[in-house]
Design an enzyme around this catalytic site. Structure first.
Site, PDB file in Angstrom:
ATOM      1  N   ASN A 209       0.846  -1.201   0.000  1.00  0.00           N
ATOM      2  CA  ASN A 209       0.000   0.000   0.000  1.00  0.00           C
ATOM      3  C   ASN A 209       0.879   1.246   0.000  1.00  0.00           C
ATOM      4  O   ASN A 209       2.107   1.146  -0.014  1.00  0.00           O
ATOM      5  CB  ASN A 209      -0.958  -0.017   1.196  1.00  0.00           C
ATOM      6  N   ASP A 278      -4.061  -6.717   5.527  1.00  0.00           N
ATOM      7  CA  ASP A 278      -4.955  -7.620   6.266  1.00  0.00           C
ATOM      8  C   ASP A 278      -4.828  -9.054   5.759  1.00  0.00           C
ATOM      9  O   ASP A 278      -5.031  -9.995   6.505  1.00  0.00           O
ATOM     10  CB  ASP A 278      -6.406  -7.140   6.130  1.00  0.00           C
ATOM     11  N   PRO A 306      -2.265 -12.090  10.971  1.00  0.00           N
ATOM     12  CA  PRO A 306      -2.600 -11.851  12.381  1.00  0.00           C
ATOM     13  C   PRO A 306      -2.773 -10.354  12.636  1.00  0.00           C
ATOM     14  O   PRO A 306      -2.096  -9.535  12.008  1.00  0.00           O
ATOM     15  CB  PRO A 306      -1.380 -12.394  13.134  1.00  0.00           C
ATOM     16  N   LYS A 338     -12.880   0.621  15.866  1.00  0.00           N
ATOM     17  CA  LYS A 338     -11.598  -0.120  15.900  1.00  0.00           C
ATOM     18  C   LYS A 338     -11.012  -0.085  17.308  1.00  0.00           C
ATOM     19  O   LYS A 338     -10.458  -1.069  17.789  1.00  0.00           O
ATOM     20  CB  LYS A 338     -10.595   0.495  14.921  1.00  0.00           C
TER      21      LYS A 338
HETATM   22  O1  PMT Z   1       3.054   6.184   6.467  1.00  0.00           O
HETATM   23  P1  PMT Z   1       2.404   7.494   6.073  1.00  0.00           P
HETATM   24  O2  PMT Z   1       2.465   7.739   4.574  1.00  0.00           O
HETATM   25  O3  PMT Z   1       2.918   8.670   6.873  1.00  0.00           O
HETATM   26  O4  PMT Z   1       0.852   7.339   6.389  1.00  0.00           O
HETATM   27  C1  PMT Z   1       0.440   7.216   7.711  1.00  0.00           C
HETATM   28  C2  PMT Z   1      -0.778   6.309   7.841  1.00  0.00           C
HETATM   29  C3  PMT Z   1      -1.969   6.892   7.108  1.00  0.00           C
HETATM   30  C4  PMT Z   1      -0.470   4.908   7.279  1.00  0.00           C
HETATM   31  C5  PMT Z   1      -1.066   6.197   9.393  1.00  0.00           C
HETATM   32  O5  PMT Z   1      -1.363   7.477   9.871  1.00  0.00           O
HETATM   33  C6  PMT Z   1      -2.253   5.268   9.679  1.00  0.00           C
HETATM   34  O6  PMT Z   1      -3.388   5.671   9.724  1.00  0.00           O
HETATM   35  N1  PMT Z   1      -1.952   3.975   9.904  1.00  0.00           N
HETATM   36  C7  PMT Z   1      -2.976   2.924  10.171  1.00  0.00           C
HETATM   37  C8  PMT Z   1      -3.552   2.484   8.857  1.00  0.00           C
HETATM   38  C9  PMT Z   1      -4.849   1.677   9.040  1.00  0.00           C
HETATM   39  O7  PMT Z   1      -5.882   2.087   8.701  1.00  0.00           O
HETATM   40  O8  PMT Z   1      -4.734   0.581   9.678  1.00  0.00           O
HETATM   41  P2  PMT Z   1      -5.950  -0.488   9.904  1.00  0.00           P
HETATM   42  O9  PMT Z   1      -7.282   0.105   9.961  1.00  0.00           O
HETATM   43  O10 PMT Z   1      -5.727  -1.561   8.919  1.00  0.00           O
HETATM   44  O11 PMT Z   1      -5.550  -0.997  11.308  1.00  0.00           O
HETATM   45  C10 PMT Z   1      -5.933  -0.388  12.525  1.00  0.00           C
HETATM   46  C11 PMT Z   1      -4.796  -0.531  13.495  1.00  0.00           C
HETATM   47  O12 PMT Z   1      -4.439  -1.903  13.675  1.00  0.00           O
HETATM   48  C12 PMT Z   1      -3.517   0.163  13.058  1.00  0.00           C
HETATM   49  O13 PMT Z   1      -2.936   0.692  14.207  1.00  0.00           O
HETATM   50  C13 PMT Z   1      -2.683  -0.962  12.465  1.00  0.00           C
HETATM   51  O14 PMT Z   1      -1.277  -0.715  12.576  1.00  0.00           O
HETATM   52  C14 PMT Z   1      -3.096  -2.137  13.325  1.00  0.00           C
HETATM   53  N2  PMT Z   1      -3.049  -3.436  12.616  1.00  0.00           N
HETATM   54  C15 PMT Z   1      -3.843  -3.672  11.556  1.00  0.00           C
HETATM   55  C16 PMT Z   1      -3.821  -4.910  10.925  1.00  0.00           C
HETATM   56  C17 PMT Z   1      -2.931  -5.890  11.382  1.00  0.00           C
HETATM   57  N3  PMT Z   1      -2.868  -7.075  10.794  1.00  0.00           N
HETATM   58  N4  PMT Z   1      -2.138  -5.645  12.423  1.00  0.00           N
HETATM   59  C18 PMT Z   1      -2.182  -4.430  13.051  1.00  0.00           C
HETATM   60  O15 PMT Z   1      -1.433  -4.200  14.002  1.00  0.00           O
END
Ligand code: PMT
Length: 398
Positions: A209, A278, A306, A338
């Site tokens: 991504n 994911d 995971p 979340k």
């Molecule tokens: O890197 P940049 O270009 O500066 O951009 C920053 C960002 C937009 C990536 C950052 O600010 C951000 O929002 N990161 C989280 C992205 C996201 O939407 O993650 P998510 O909705 O898939 O997950 C939610 C949370 O769970 C996040 O903290 C993620 O790190 C965590 N997660 C998700 C999936 C997974 N398998 N393991 C995780 O730990």
């Protein structure tokens, strides 16, 4: 302008790295600092005072008996209003003088008579740095509260290679900026994830991504500035590691998961900024997929990765867990959901158009007390505000 309003006295001592101090003056001024240069006599043999005068916009001093200082008490006058005395480069000889409290020229007298913090960036030949006398002097200075910046390791002007190179001017400026930040997380250990993950399909293709890592790296830097010991588990990005931060490079979500579990036991805080995939291909191929006249496009089976953050939050004695949520709509609703589903105390929500890739962002923090919007700012400024909030929550946990 990270150093606006700061008055820095920059001491330059004799060594080939003195030429880099010219760039250092330029960078300090670009960050808004006013810079008063004081040179040792030896330094004037490497670079002339005229260079520093032109760059700093102030007369340069090197003589203890300079008639330009009305009271002839130049050592007191020059450092009286300084926020910091920074010596870069600091030669082995100058470190020895400092360690023993000698005051036989303007710069050493000024250091002894100062009323402000002293930071030194050593620069010398590898053998001089490793000499037991220098080791002793550096240990004495550390014990006296002097901040030692570097040195780095690498090629040296004498043709040798090893420890003793002065930090690059930009690194010294970053250290100085860090020095002025409040030590909100002193003694704390912070573990972060940042950047994207890359899930291999075959040896040359994968699912990833647009995360640049900037937000996560800014938080790593801000946490370090706040006095924390920081470990940054980073997906593939093209950013330099912030000074003083330990980086653990990974590629896939499974590698990130393993690295986090290796380091989480020691952590007081876990900040998950990474955009973790994911799903990953169920069976990555070891040979490149051939187009080869197949009538139908190949199908890629995916399996769930995971959830690193949810797993850490579910540990028996978890660190303070902070998540991120990047959404394209209904930010508050999705971020809060979340936070609840992962059972974490704090989540930072950002809109995809604000958060991904650029240097600035806009965040809303969600915790048990409600929403805290942080207006648009640079990622570093936002990171400092987030670190402040983390510091408050840690205090309350005690
Ligand atoms: O890197 P940049 O270009 O500066 O951009 C920053 C960002 C937009 C990536 C950052 O600010 C951000 O929002 N990161 C989280 C992205 C996201 O939407 O993650 P998510 O909705 O898939 O997950 C939610 C949370 O769970 C996040 O903290 C993620 O790190 C965590 N997660 C998700 C999936 C997974 N398998 N393991 C995780 O730990």
């Amino acid at each position: 302008m990270e150093l606006a309003g700061k008055r820095i006295v920059l001491g330059v001592t004799g060594g080939i790295a003195a030429y880099k101090a010219a760039e250092l003056v330029r960078l300090l001024r670009a960050e808004g600092a006013s810079v008063q240069v004081v040179m040792s006599d030896a330094a004037t043999h490497f670079v002339t005072p005229v260079t520093f005068q032109a760059l700093s916009g102030k007369p340069v001093f090197s003589d203890q008996w300079d008639p330009r200082v009305a009271s002839n008490m130049a050592h007191i006058d020059l450092s009286r209003e300084a926020h910091t005395l920074l010596v870069a480069p600091a030669s082995a000889d100058f470190l020895a003088k400092l360690a023993h409290g000698l005051a036989d020229d303007l710069l050493s007298t000024l250091a002894l008579a100062r009323d402000c913090p002293l930071l030194v960036a050593p620069a010398m030949n590898r053998q001089m740095w490793e000499n037991p006398a220098t080791r002793r002097n550096v240990a004495t200075l550390r014990g006296d509260g002097v901040v030692i910046l570097g040195p780095a390791s690498g090629d040296q002007a004498c043709g040798e290679s090893g420890p003793g190179r002065m930090l690059e001017p930009a690194e010294i400026v970053a250290e100085l900026v860090a020095h002025f930040q409040p030590k909100r997380l002193a003694g704390r250990r912070v573990l972060l994830t940042a950047g994207p993950t890359f899930e291999a399909i075959d040896p040359v293709r994968g699912i990833t991504n647009l995360s640049s890592g900037r937000m996560g790296y800014a938080i790593a830097r801000a946490a370090r500035e706040a006095g924390a010991e920081v470990t940054l588990v980073s997906g593939p990005v093209s950013l330099a590691c912030p000074p003083g931060v330990t980086r653990v490079p990974v590629t896939s979500a499974l590698e990130m998961h393993a690295a986090v579990h290796r380091h989480v036991r020691d952590a007081d805080v876990f900040v998950a900024v990474a955009a973790v995939a994911d799903y990953r291909p169920a069976r990555p191929l070891t040979e490149k997929i051939k187009k080869g006249g197949q009538a139908q496009a190949p199908t890629i089976d995916l399996v769930l990765n995971p959830d690193i953050l949810a797993e850490v939050a579910a540990l028996p004695d978890p660190p303070l867990c902070v998540g991120f949520a990047a959404e394209s709509e209904r930010l508050a609703e999705y971020a809060e959901s979340k936070r609840r589903s992962k059972k974490i105390p704090l989540i930072a929500g950002n809109l995809i158009q604000d958060g991904f890739a650029g240097d600035s962002n806009r965040l809303i923090l969600f915790d048990d007390e409600g929403q805290h919007p942080l207006p648009p700012a640079s990622k570093l400024q936002l990171a400092r505000q987030l670190v402040e909030r983390i510091g408050q929550l840690l205090e309350r946990r005690r």
